[in-house]
Design a protein around this motif. Structure first.
Motif, PDB file in Angstrom:
ATOM      1  N   PHE A 188       0.889  -1.040  -0.018  1.00  0.00           N
ATOM      2  CA  PHE A 188       0.107   0.143   0.032  1.00  0.00           C
ATOM      3  C   PHE A 188       0.828   1.211  -0.287  1.00  0.00           C
ATOM      4  O   PHE A 188       2.070   1.213   0.151  1.00  0.00           O
ATOM      5  N   ARG A 189       0.329   2.491  -0.273  1.00  0.00           N
ATOM      6  CA  ARG A 189       1.119   3.630  -0.085  1.00  0.00           C
ATOM      7  C   ARG A 189       1.297   4.112   1.189  1.00  0.00           C
ATOM      8  O   ARG A 189       0.594   4.010   2.051  1.00  0.00           O
ATOM      9  N   ALA A 190       2.449   4.371   1.300  1.00  0.00           N
ATOM     10  CA  ALA A 190       3.143   5.014   2.852  1.00  0.00           C
ATOM     11  C   ALA A 190       2.255   6.346   2.870  1.00  0.00           C
ATOM     12  O   ALA A 190       2.044   7.173   2.140  1.00  0.00           O
ATOM     13  N   SER A 191       2.133   6.677   4.298  1.00  0.00           N
ATOM     14  CA  SER A 191       1.452   8.043   4.541  1.00  0.00           C
ATOM     15  C   SER A 191       2.237   8.813   5.603  1.00  0.00           C
ATOM     16  O   SER A 191       2.837   7.840   6.342  1.00  0.00           O
ATOM     17  N   GLY A 192       1.857   9.981   5.658  1.00  0.00           N
ATOM     18  CA  GLY A 192       2.844  10.869   6.860  1.00  0.00           C
ATOM     19  C   GLY A 192       1.724  11.048   7.804  1.00  0.00           C
ATOM     20  O   GLY A 192       0.779  10.660   8.017  1.00  0.00           O
ATOM     21  N   HIS A 193       2.087  12.409   8.472  1.00  0.00           N
ATOM     22  CA  HIS A 193       1.143  13.039   9.389  1.00  0.00           C
ATOM     23  C   HIS A 193       0.073  13.543   8.675  1.00  0.00           C
ATOM     24  O   HIS A 193      -0.055  13.974   7.529  1.00  0.00           O
ATOM     25  N   GLY A 194      -1.304  13.156   9.388  1.00  0.00           N
ATOM     26  CA  GLY A 194      -2.502  13.884   8.713  1.00  0.00           C
ATOM     27  C   GLY A 194      -3.109  12.912   7.580  1.00  0.00           C
ATOM     28  O   GLY A 194      -3.937  13.192   6.881  1.00  0.00           O
ATOM     29  N   GLY A 195      -2.084  11.587   7.155  1.00  0.00           N
ATOM     30  CA  GLY A 195      -2.514  10.881   6.209  1.00  0.00           C
ATOM     31  C   GLY A 195      -2.363  11.203   4.685  1.00  0.00           C
ATOM     32  O   GLY A 195      -2.599  10.491   3.897  1.00  0.00           O
ATOM     33  N   GLN A 196      -1.462  12.289   4.919  1.00  0.00           N
ATOM     34  CA  GLN A 196      -1.179  12.648   3.307  1.00  0.00           C
ATOM     35  C   GLN A 196      -0.117  11.632   2.751  1.00  0.00           C
ATOM     36  O   GLN A 196       0.685  11.060   3.249  1.00  0.00           O
ATOM     37  N   ALA A 197      -0.284  11.528   1.321  1.00  0.00           N
ATOM     38  CA  ALA A 197       0.824  10.394   0.799  1.00  0.00           C
ATOM     39  C   ALA A 197       2.070  10.900   0.643  1.00  0.00           C
ATOM     40  O   ALA A 197       2.174  12.111   0.333  1.00  0.00           O
ATOM     41  N   VAL A 198       3.047  10.197   1.119  1.00  0.00           N
ATOM     42  CA  VAL A 198       4.343  10.626   0.763  1.00  0.00           C
ATOM     43  C   VAL A 198       5.018   9.903  -0.128  1.00  0.00           C
ATOM     44  O   VAL A 198       6.237   9.900  -0.728  1.00  0.00           O
ATOM     45  N   GLN A 199       4.387   8.767  -0.722  1.00  0.00           N
ATOM     46  CA  GLN A 199       4.798   8.049  -1.934  1.00  0.00           C
ATOM     47  C   GLN A 199       3.773   7.758  -2.984  1.00  0.00           C
ATOM     48  O   GLN A 199       2.605   7.683  -2.720  1.00  0.00           O
ATOM     49  N   LYS A 200       4.189   8.008  -4.396  1.00  0.00           N
ATOM     50  CA  LYS A 200       2.981   8.041  -5.370  1.00  0.00           C
ATOM     51  C   LYS A 200       2.688   6.439  -5.602  1.00  0.00           C
ATOM     52  O   LYS A 200       1.888   6.037  -6.089  1.00  0.00           O
ATOM     53  N   ASN A 201       3.867   5.520  -5.346  1.00  0.00           N
ATOM     54  CA  ASN A 201       3.819   4.418  -5.739  1.00  0.00           C
ATOM     55  C   ASN A 201       3.429   3.611  -4.244  1.00  0.00           C
ATOM     56  O   ASN A 201       3.756   4.066  -3.272  1.00  0.00           O
ATOM     57  N   ALA A 202       2.947   2.276  -4.278  1.00  0.00           N
ATOM     58  CA  ALA A 202       2.729   1.292  -3.313  1.00  0.00           C
ATOM     59  C   ALA A 202       3.983   0.769  -2.729  1.00  0.00           C
ATOM     60  O   ALA A 202       4.527  -0.180  -3.298  1.00  0.00           O
ATOM     61  N   THR A 203       4.840   1.372  -1.610  1.00  0.00           N
ATOM     62  CA  THR A 203       5.990   0.807  -1.222  1.00  0.00           C
ATOM     63  C   THR A 203       5.910   0.016   0.069  1.00  0.00           C
ATOM     64  O   THR A 203       6.582  -0.532   0.453  1.00  0.00           O
ATOM     65  N   ALA A 204       4.833   0.430   0.807  1.00  0.00           N
ATOM     66  CA  ALA A 204       4.811   0.152   2.203  1.00  0.00           C
ATOM     67  C   ALA A 204       4.300  -1.293   2.068  1.00  0.00           C
ATOM     68  O   ALA A 204       3.562  -1.845   1.164  1.00  0.00           O
ATOM     69  N   VAL A 205       4.582  -2.274   3.090  1.00  0.00           N
ATOM     70  CA  VAL A 205       4.289  -3.517   3.008  1.00  0.00           C
ATOM     71  C   VAL A 205       3.927  -3.938   4.318  1.00  0.00           C
ATOM     72  O   VAL A 205       4.296  -3.447   5.335  1.00  0.00           O
TER      73      VAL A 205
END
Length: 314
Positions: A188-205
């Motif tokens: 899935f896509r990694a997210s940062g504070h507030g849920g904003q996406a910090v990656q355009k690609n699905a790099t989180a596992v």
């Protein structure tokens, strides 16, 4: 071969100390006979150095449990209390990273779940170096903080809790066997504070071990491959922890003892108001230098606890 090389290094270190002590003793006798006070002072300095090194090496003999020499995976989890506990978890995370830096260990933050407003909800750190697990296992349990809250407009005193877990790093082969068919892997896509996406690609596992229900995830790195490697490292350590608990419970059953499956409740208090004190509730060790402890000066606390266990466990 790795084990053999390690044992050879250990024995050679003790043999070197023995040779240094013997040589210093012979030269000291010669200096006394000839009345050479300058050489005598130099040799007394060498003797002091040898004594300190022997004391340090003798302490490592306490760290003789099966996994003590291994690298450690340390996890910090904020307790109930929202921002207060999340900020406390981040303070603990910094404390352990500073301790690793002081001790010459390599540390890498494997995964962080940011807090809602400040701090972290949880974080996983890999600390690599000989006896990293042996030392850090002393800190697993609940850590309590008492302070005047920087997040409270009334500046009231608050008590926060955070849980510290410490796992020995599992070897890729031998410690645990993982069947690929037992894993469900989601990306899935990694997210940062507030849920904003910090990656355009699905790099989180996210990896789920179906037989046990264990779930681990990692989103700290930009590479999906590296996140998967870190997640597998944590999963292997958690499966090995389950096996360690199972063996401990089986040994306790055979001995007729009761052993809790948990790591224990509150182990240490950090009080910043109305006075300053860090106290370990198991060993009784305490210090008023809270700033030094929170900056990573942990060895007195760790060693006091490990020494307190001598003679009580076996």
């Amino acid at each position: 071969m790795i084990r053999l090389a390690d044992l050879k290094q250990t024995t050679e270190a003790w043999q070197s100390l023995s040779a240094r002590a013997s040589q210093a003793g012979e030269l000291l006798e010669l200096a006394l006979e000839e009345g050479d006070t300058s050489l005598e002072e130099t040799l007394l300095g060498e003797l002091d150095s040898i004594t300190k090194e022997i004391g340090s090496r003798e302490f490592t003999l306490i760290l003789s449990d099966e996994y003590d020499e291994r690298d450690a995976i340390l996890a910090v989890h904020a307790g109930a209390g929202g921002t207060e506990s999340q900020d406390w978890a981040q303070m603990l995370l910094r404390m352990y990273l500073r301790w690793a830096e002081r001790e010459g260990y390599a540390s890498s933050v494997m995964d962080v779940s940011p807090g809602d407003e400040a701090g972290v909800k949880s974080a996983y750190v890999n600390i690599a170096g000989k006896y990293a697990y042996g030392y850090l296992k002393a800190d697993r349990g609940t850590h309590r903080l008492v302070r005047l809250s920087p997040f409270d407009s009334a500046h009231m005193r608050h008590t926060s809790f955070a849980l510290v877990e410490v796992l020995p790093e599992a070897e890729d082969h031998g410690d645990v066997e993982i069947n690929a068919d037992d894993l469900r892997i989601d990306v899935f896509r990694a997210s940062g504070h507030g849920g904003q996406a910090v990656q355009k690609n699905a790099t989180a596992v996210r990896i789920t071990h179906l037989p046990t229900g264990l779930v681990v995830s990692c989103q700290n790195e930009r590479s999906q491959f590296q996140n998967r490697e870190y997640a597998m490292k944590v999963l292997r350590a958690r499966l090995m922890e389950l096996e360690m608990k199972r063996r401990a419970e089986e040994q306790a059953r055979l001995k007729g003892e009761h052993v809790s499956a948990e790591w224990g409740s509150q182990i240490r208090s950090y009080v910043l108001h109305p006075y300053r004190m860090v106290k370990d509730h198991r060993s009784g060790y305490e210090t008023s230098d809270t700033a030094a402890v929170l900056d990573g000066d942990l060895n007195p606390l760790l060693e006091a606890f490990l020494l307190s266990r001598v003679g009580r466990e076996g």
